[in-house]
Design a protein around this motif. Structure first.
Motif, PDB file in Angstrom:
ATOM      1  N   SER B 144       0.826  -1.211   0.000  1.00 18.86           N
ATOM      2  CA  SER B 144       0.000   0.000   0.000  1.00 18.86           C
ATOM      3  C   SER B 144       0.864   1.266   0.000  1.00 18.86           C
ATOM      4  CB  SER B 144      -0.927  -0.014   1.210  1.00 18.86           C
ATOM      5  OG  SER B 144      -0.175  -0.172   2.390  1.00 18.86           O
ATOM      6  N   THR B 145       2.041   1.175   0.606  1.00 19.04           N
ATOM      7  CA  THR B 145       2.950   2.332   0.599  1.00 19.04           C
ATOM      8  C   THR B 145       3.415   2.598  -0.831  1.00 19.04           C
ATOM      9  OG1 THR B 145       3.716   1.695   2.786  1.00 19.04           O
ATOM     10  CG2 THR B 145       5.067   3.274   1.599  1.00 19.04           C
ATOM     11  N   LEU B 146       3.703   1.516  -1.523  1.00 18.91           N
ATOM     12  CA  LEU B 146       4.143   1.627  -2.910  1.00 18.91           C
ATOM     13  C   LEU B 146       3.022   2.187  -3.780  1.00 18.91           C
ATOM     14  CD1 LEU B 146       6.716   0.902  -4.361  1.00 18.91           C
ATOM     15  CD2 LEU B 146       5.675  -1.248  -5.033  1.00 18.91           C
ATOM     16  N   GLU B 147       1.807   1.764  -3.459  1.00 21.23           N
ATOM     17  CA  GLU B 147       0.653   2.233  -4.209  1.00 21.23           C
ATOM     18  C   GLU B 147       0.454   3.737  -4.025  1.00 21.23           C
ATOM     19  OE1 GLU B 147      -3.064   0.213  -3.226  1.00 21.23           O
ATOM     20  OE2 GLU B 147      -2.752  -0.741  -5.171  1.00 21.23           O
ATOM     21  N   ALA B 148       0.679   4.201  -2.793  1.00 19.17           N
ATOM     22  CA  ALA B 148       0.558   5.631  -2.524  1.00 19.17           C
ATOM     23  C   ALA B 148       1.573   6.396  -3.375  1.00 19.17           C
ATOM     24  CB  ALA B 148       0.782   5.911  -1.043  1.00 19.17           C
ATOM     25  N   ALA B 149       2.773   5.845  -3.481  1.00 18.01           N
ATOM     26  CA  ALA B 149       3.801   6.491  -4.301  1.00 18.01           C
ATOM     27  C   ALA B 149       3.364   6.527  -5.757  1.00 18.01           C
ATOM     28  CB  ALA B 149       5.123   5.744  -4.162  1.00 18.01           C
ATOM     29  N   GLU B 150       2.823   5.395  -6.202  1.00 15.65           N
ATOM     30  CA  GLU B 150       2.351   5.308  -7.582  1.00 15.65           C
ATOM     31  C   GLU B 150       1.262   6.348  -7.850  1.00 15.65           C
ATOM     32  OE1 GLU B 150       0.785   1.692 -10.193  1.00 15.65           O
ATOM     33  OE2 GLU B 150       1.672   1.048  -8.311  1.00 15.65           O
TER      34      GLU B 150
END
Ligand SMILES: Nc1ncnc2c1ncn2[C@@H]1O[C@H](COP(=O)(O)OP(=O)(O)OP(=O)(O)O)[C@@H](O)[C@H]1O
Ligand SMILES: [Mg+2]
Lengths: 258, 252
Positions: B144-150
């Motif tokens: 989910s952290t990566l998704e926020a970055a995306e």
């Protein structure tokens, strides 16, 4: 483009046209069809709430709009830009569409201020000084003055969520997507986040919200969509929706939740 | 310096403990350059092994199958073979397959010196472990952290650089720490291809001076000190990166 449908994509967008136009979108995970032909329009400056039972595909739908989820068929136009297109410039889309998540998803190794500043500097390559000024203003706007140098681990859930909203706004989006952003919060802190979102909506930001906060939806939304099992069962302005729901499924849902 | 030499001689006369490195100019200089060579090998291989780890772990998440296979093959090869065999493989095996070059005196010289081969094989050896270590750190970063970055417009590389890697490093520092200590100790294998590092220098000294047990003790203590400095530096780094409420810094 997989399936050219609806408004001609790429045509210059004017504010009279829908800012988001979703037409007959379908999406399956494996054999399980989560979205079974969903359509909706959002006009610039509108606040739209999507409500519906768990698992009905609300998150999937709004995640399709900023291309976090790829759709199988149908069309999603954001300012006349087709999202369902492998040549899509994702950066261009994500500059326009901000998103806030249920679990905040702040970057834990950066302070509140840095969280807000990061993307404009790293992604948009904007000037650091100018970004910092804007970031401080945004944190003030979400009432977090004094918390600039705290790490996410030192902030309450409500504070983290407001940092997340400021972080999204720092990209100067035209549209904000909110996915159950108060669902993980204590009842007392829900309000502070809702106040922030309400202010945004009142300032004319186009907002698409998935929420279980019925009172908030009623007060803030211009239009409410009710989803169940991957379809939009009905949609109406809030007064009509809450007083005169037509579909049995909506009535049952409202009966349980109100 | 002179006082130290005096003391060394007196110690030898009084107890028979012969620390030639204290009073013998020649032994002293080869011992010190041995230490420097060990430090040099360690720092350079450490640097390259971390680069290999960072790049390899990133490539391991590549959508291209061939790239992932190549990285996994590399890891298996270097993790499942003894480092001494690797050094021999490069120095005696690969070196002979490579073209020779002419050195300054017009002599035929190998493309890489024994020191360079030691650095290459040590970097690859430690790098293979570092890839696995960084990967474990990367896997600990929530999707989910990566998704926020995306959602903020980061590309895969941008997110790796600014978000995933900084978080992953904080998670895997203890393991990285271990591997780098291991690397420092493994530099002693360069002895086998006559790189004049600490072990090699000590061996020459004890052969000449016939003070094997004494030099052995000196050698052990020197490694203890070198590793001590590395561990201290790594711990300082770890502390400087600690973040309240995350990983090691949790609860501060
Ligand atoms: N990446 C995925 N892979 C497989 N199945 C998924 C994936 N994402 C969602 N689903 C499934 O799709 C369905 C709809 O999920 P979605 O998150 O859109 O529902 P929702 O309406 O947001 O529910 P909630 O109110 O619980 O958040 C669920 O059954 C979920 O298990
Ligand atoms: Mg959801």
């Amino acid at each position: 483009m997989k399936q050219p449908i609806g408004t001609p994509a790429g045509v210059l967008w004017t504010p009279e046209q829908p800012i988001i136009s979703v037409v007959d979108v379908r999406k399956s995970f494996g054999a399980f069809e989560v979205l079974k032909g969903v359509s909706l329009d959002v006009k610039k400056g509108e606040a739209i709430c999507i409500i519906g039972p768990s698992g009905s595909g609300k998150s999937t739908l709004i995640r399709c709009i900023n291309a976090l989820v790829e759709i199988d068929s149908g069309s999603i136009l954001v300012e006349n830009q087709e999202v369902n297109d492998e040549r899509l410039d994702k950066l261009k889309l994500r500059r326009k569409v901000g998103m806030v998540f249920q679990q905040y998803n702040l970057f834990p190794h950066k302070t509140a201020l840095q969280n807000v500043m990061m993307a404009p500097i790293n992604v948009l390559k904007q000037d650091k000084k100018e970004v910092e000024e804007r970031a401080r203003k945004l944190l003030a706007k979400v009432r977090l003055t004094g918390k600039e140098n705290n790490y996410p681990g030192e902030l309450s859930g409500g504070q983290q969520q407001r940092v997340a909203i400021a972080r999204s706004l720092a990209m100067r989006p035209d549209i904000m997507l909110f996915d159950e952003v108060t669902a993980a919060l204590d009842p007392e802190t829900v309000k502070e986040v809702l106040v922030t979102i309400r202010e945004l909506a009142e300032e004319g930001m186009t907002c698409l919200l998935v929420t279980h906060e019925m009172k908030f939806a009623r007060d803030v939304a211009d239009h409410i969509y009710f989803t169940d099992k991957g379809v939009i069962v009905e949609h109406a302005p809030p007064a009509e929706f809450f007083e005169n729901a037509k579909d049995e499924r909506t009535k049952t849902f409202l009966g349980q939740i109100l | 310096m002179e006082a130290l030499a005096e003391w060394g001689r007196a110690l030898y006369e009084a107890t028979g403990i012969n620390l030639t490195i204290l009073y013998d100019q020649f032994d002293q200089s080869r011992f010190i350059s041995g230490i420097w060579m060990t430090i040099y090998l360690s720092i350079i291989s450490l640097f390259f092994s971390v680069i290999i780890g960072v790049v390899g772990a990133w490539a391991q998440g590549s959508p291209i199958k061939a790239v992932r296979w190549a990285i996994n093959g590399f890891i298996v090869l270097f993790r499942n073979t003894p480092p001494l065999v690797q050094i021999f493989f490069f120095y005696f095996g690969i070196s002979n397959l490579l073209p020779y070059v002419e050195d300054a005196d017009g002599m035929r010289a190998p493309l890489f010196t024994n020191i360079q081969w030691a650095i290459i094989s040590l970097s690859l050896f430690a790098g293979a472990f570092n890839i696995e270590i960084f990967r474990s750190g990367i896997e600990a970063v929530p999707k989910s952290t990566l998704e926020a970055a995306e959602a903020l417009g980061y590309t895969r590389l941008g997110a790796y650089r600014h978000i995933v890697l900084p978080l992953a490093i904080r998670v895997c520092l203890p393991a990285l720490n271990n591997n780098l200590v291991n690397l420092l100790k493994t530099t002693s294998l360069a002895y086998a291809i006559a790189v004049p590092e600490l072990l090699y220098a000590s061996k020459q000294i004890w052969t000449d001076a016939q003070n094997v047990p004494t030099m052995m003790v000196v050698l052990l203590l020197t490694y203890v000190a070198l590793v001590g400095v590395l561990v201290w530096a790594m711990n300082a780094w770890e502390r400087s990166m600690a973040v309240p409420g995350y990983g090691q810094g949790r609860g501060r």
